[in-house]
Motif scaffolding. Structure first.
Motif, PDB file in Angstrom:
ATOM      1  N   ALA A 156      -1.257 -53.081 -52.363  1.00  0.00           N
ATOM      2  CA  ALA A 156      -2.417 -53.708 -51.715  1.00  0.00           C
ATOM      3  C   ALA A 156      -3.667 -53.474 -52.559  1.00  0.00           C
ATOM      4  O   ALA A 156      -4.451 -54.397 -52.807  1.00  0.00           O
ATOM      5  CB  ALA A 156      -2.596 -53.152 -50.303  1.00  0.00           C
ATOM      6  N   GLY A 157      -3.824 -52.251 -53.027  1.00  0.00           N
ATOM      7  CA  GLY A 157      -5.000 -51.908 -53.824  1.00  0.00           C
ATOM      8  C   GLY A 157      -5.032 -52.640 -55.158  1.00  0.00           C
ATOM      9  O   GLY A 157      -6.105 -52.944 -55.699  1.00  0.00           O
ATOM     10  N   ALA A 158      -3.839 -52.931 -55.685  1.00  0.00           N
ATOM     11  CA  ALA A 158      -3.761 -53.605 -56.984  1.00  0.00           C
ATOM     12  C   ALA A 158      -3.919 -55.115 -56.858  1.00  0.00           C
ATOM     13  O   ALA A 158      -3.950 -55.815 -57.864  1.00  0.00           O
ATOM     14  CB  ALA A 158      -2.428 -53.275 -57.661  1.00  0.00           C
ATOM     15  N   GLY A 159      -3.988 -55.611 -55.619  1.00  0.00           N
ATOM     16  CA  GLY A 159      -4.266 -57.033 -55.448  1.00  0.00           C
ATOM     17  C   GLY A 159      -3.089 -57.891 -55.033  1.00  0.00           C
ATOM     18  O   GLY A 159      -3.105 -59.114 -55.242  1.00  0.00           O
ATOM     19  N   ALA A 177       3.351 -63.551 -59.774  1.00  0.00           N
ATOM     20  CA  ALA A 177       4.610 -62.871 -60.065  1.00  0.00           C
ATOM     21  C   ALA A 177       5.187 -62.326 -58.765  1.00  0.00           C
ATOM     22  O   ALA A 177       4.449 -61.970 -57.844  1.00  0.00           O
ATOM     23  CB  ALA A 177       4.369 -61.728 -61.045  1.00  0.00           C
ATOM     24  N   LEU A 178       6.515 -62.273 -58.696  1.00  0.00           N
ATOM     25  CA  LEU A 178       7.203 -61.726 -57.533  1.00  0.00           C
ATOM     26  C   LEU A 178       7.743 -60.359 -57.945  1.00  0.00           C
ATOM     27  O   LEU A 178       8.531 -60.256 -58.891  1.00  0.00           O
ATOM     28  CB  LEU A 178       8.345 -62.669 -57.163  1.00  0.00           C
ATOM     29  N   ASP A 229      -1.835 -61.121 -64.049  1.00  0.00           N
ATOM     30  CA  ASP A 229      -2.761 -60.243 -64.774  1.00  0.00           C
ATOM     31  C   ASP A 229      -2.991 -58.911 -64.051  1.00  0.00           C
ATOM     32  O   ASP A 229      -3.662 -58.032 -64.590  1.00  0.00           O
ATOM     33  CB  ASP A 229      -4.087 -60.957 -65.080  1.00  0.00           C
ATOM     34  N   ARG A 230      -2.442 -58.764 -62.853  1.00  0.00           N
ATOM     35  CA  ARG A 230      -2.542 -57.482 -62.146  1.00  0.00           C
ATOM     36  C   ARG A 230      -1.241 -56.695 -62.209  1.00  0.00           C
ATOM     37  O   ARG A 230      -1.117 -55.623 -61.615  1.00  0.00           O
ATOM     38  CB  ARG A 230      -2.902 -57.693 -60.660  1.00  0.00           C
ATOM     39  N   ALA A 252       0.282 -48.199 -60.647  1.00  0.00           N
ATOM     40  CA  ALA A 252      -0.131 -47.648 -59.348  1.00  0.00           C
ATOM     41  C   ALA A 252       1.087 -47.259 -58.509  1.00  0.00           C
ATOM     42  O   ALA A 252       1.100 -46.216 -57.843  1.00  0.00           O
ATOM     43  CB  ALA A 252      -1.000 -48.662 -58.605  1.00  0.00           C
ATOM     44  N   VAL A 253       2.126 -48.095 -58.550  1.00  0.00           N
ATOM     45  CA  VAL A 253       3.336 -47.775 -57.780  1.00  0.00           C
ATOM     46  C   VAL A 253       4.002 -46.520 -58.351  1.00  0.00           C
ATOM     47  O   VAL A 253       4.423 -45.628 -57.611  1.00  0.00           O
ATOM     48  CB  VAL A 253       4.307 -48.974 -57.773  1.00  0.00           C
TER      49      VAL A 253
END
Lengths: 338, 338
Positions: free
Chosen positions: A209-212, A154-155, A282-283, A290-291
């Motif tokens: 970054a942390g979410a992948g 996804a973008l 899926d992330r 998180a954002v």
């Protein structure tokens, strides 16, 4: 006032260096103990090219120079660490102006946890700032480059688009017509702030970054051009849905007054300094949460940014923009010497 | 040619990054794994302020910009690592000129083991270079600041003084009289090279650090001013014997033609980029041998620099120059915005 005297006055005003900095400004070099890995980037702002002293106060110019440099660290998902600043001073900027500029920069440094660890002051024909920023991460894989986007990702985009370009239009029209900020309605101040006082999306970048996130870039040149950089570095194509683009409030009104297309401002207008990232679908939910939560981590009571899916990564190359009428537009990269 | 095209052509010409650099130029930031401690410094050179395009080729300007930035790392005793470059391009410097400039910089990078790891290219009203350099050392105590000189230390200097200032006088006279380099005799070329193509004393700096230098600085502003920085940072006075100063061949002749005092060129003339260090007298012999041997370590068949004791550190503050007639001159620091 000489260089050394100005530097001494600047140093008096600098906050305490961060924990990694063993020796700050004032010697031949600053000494730090980075640990882990570093992300380093440099950005220059020059009067008449990147900003206008007619529109920006010295404090705004200093703050923006550091903010746009830090935006590159945000796009890596790095923790901001140190900044090194070249200040080129024209004859018509006096000592108070220099100190005001550095106060603006210091404010951003404090807000972001950045240490102003060194610099160089010199004469210059036009006000010139070059800022090198060093960010930190534990491991290389904690940082996100432009090159990891894969078909199926996804973008996603933080915040809203077109605000900085609309703010610039307001400034240009105001300057030409000598009236105060015509055309932006109640959103004028917010649009001007997007142009004059950008905020680097540091927490959001670390959250992504942390979410992948598999690839990430900050939007300095504009969505079209910067998306093209991800596409090229990743060896994939980015397909953007125009109808999904979150356009900042007031942009449509300013575009109308200026005879421009709001979509054009959103796609080609630069300097929004939002983050564009690719991430596995899926992330997506985790990344969005998180954002949104990163505003709380910042703890400044500031805005909570939405994360919007604006398209997807597909096989191929370059970028495609699907217009509201269904037509596919092959966008070209932004390529000019700015 | 646009910014991205120029950057792509530049990247093609860059040598392989050093071992510490995990990701070089081309993303939002370069990624490196520094280990140990880093020494970071930034220097700017601007046409009409620090150099003249009338006198210097683009390759010389690019080479000098990196060399003078690296000179600060030499003064710390650091191992050169990475450089980040801002290039501000005026309308009258074309693509070939930019590439020639970057070739000059690349040559110095290769000679010194420096990785050109990132940069920013922008328009500018005058040719502008800002170079941030990152050097490395294992431990903080391997680096030498300006602040450790103690009364009783010997004051030592690499190489010779006044050459760069004499070279500048030759250029100014040549420019004014439209004849080729008058007054320098057989040393003209060497004096011009001192001004136009300085070499950072990197191996010599590491040799001095390894031999136990207590304070060190590179002579960019001139011996008087830079010695003053060591004195101030160390809380001690530096006493310099004028008769001991090693004056470069040809400086006396150029000074005579120009109606200047060679001692003035040696003390106040800047840009020699030699190293001035304080060191315990019992380490002097070892330091001299280490500096002489560092040319062999460099392995480029280049000059072997002498280390000359030019004075000592005494209690007090500021700097004193003992003239050949025995008079003590209290020198003032060089303080101007250059």
């Amino acid at each position: 006032m000489g260089e050394f005297e100005l530097l001494a006055r600047v140093r008096e005003r600098l906050p305490q260096p961060g924990a990694l900095v063993l020796l700050g400004s004032g010697d031949d070099a600053a000494i730090s103990r980075p640990g882990g890995v570093t992300a380093t980037s440099v950005d220059a702002l020059i009067d008449g090219v990147h900003f206008s002293r007619e529109w920006s106060s010295p404090a705004q110019i200093g703050a923006k120079a550091l903010a746009v440099a830090l935006s590159d660290l945000a796009a890596m998902g790095a923790e901001p660490g140190e900044a090194y600043v070249v200040l080129g001073v024209p004859t018509d900027l006096d000592e108070d102006g220099c100190l005001e500029l550095l106060d603006g920069m210091t404010r951003v440094a404090e807000e972001t946890g950045t240490t102003l660890a060194g610099g160089d002051v010199t004469r210059a024909p036009a006000l010139t700032l070059a800022v090198t920023v060093v960010g930190h991460a534990e491991r290389p894989e904690d940082l996100v480059t432009r090159g990891g986007a894969r078909p199926g990702d996804a973008l996603v985009l933080t915040g809203e688009l077109g605000g900085a370009a609309a703010g610039l239009l307001l400034l240009e029209r105001s300057s030409a017509s000598d009236i105060d900020h015509p055309g932006g309605g109640s959103n004028s101040d917010a649009l001007l702030a997007r142009q004059l006082e950008p905020r680097p999306r540091l927490e959001e970048g670390r959250a992504l970054a942390g979410a992948g996130a598999t690839a990430m870039i900050d939007l300095s040149d504009g969505l079209g051009g910067d998306a093209g950089h991800i596409a090229e570095a990743s060896g994939a194509a980015l397909r953007i849905e125009a109808s999904a683009l979150p356009i900042a409030p007031g942009v449509t009104e300013v575009a109308e007054v200026a005879g421009r297309d709001p979509l054009e401002l959103a796609v080609s207008g630069g300097e929004d300094y939002e983050l564009l990232a690719a991430i596995s679908p899926d992330r997506l939910a985790a990344a969005t949460a998180a954002v949104a939560a990163s505003a709380d981590a910042r703890g400044d009571g500031g805005e909570r940014l939405a994360l919007t899916q604006i398209g997807e990564v597909v096989a191929g190359e370059g970028i495609e923009i699907r217009l509201p009428d269904g037509a596919l537009l092959k966008a070209t990269g932004f390529d000019q010497l700015d």
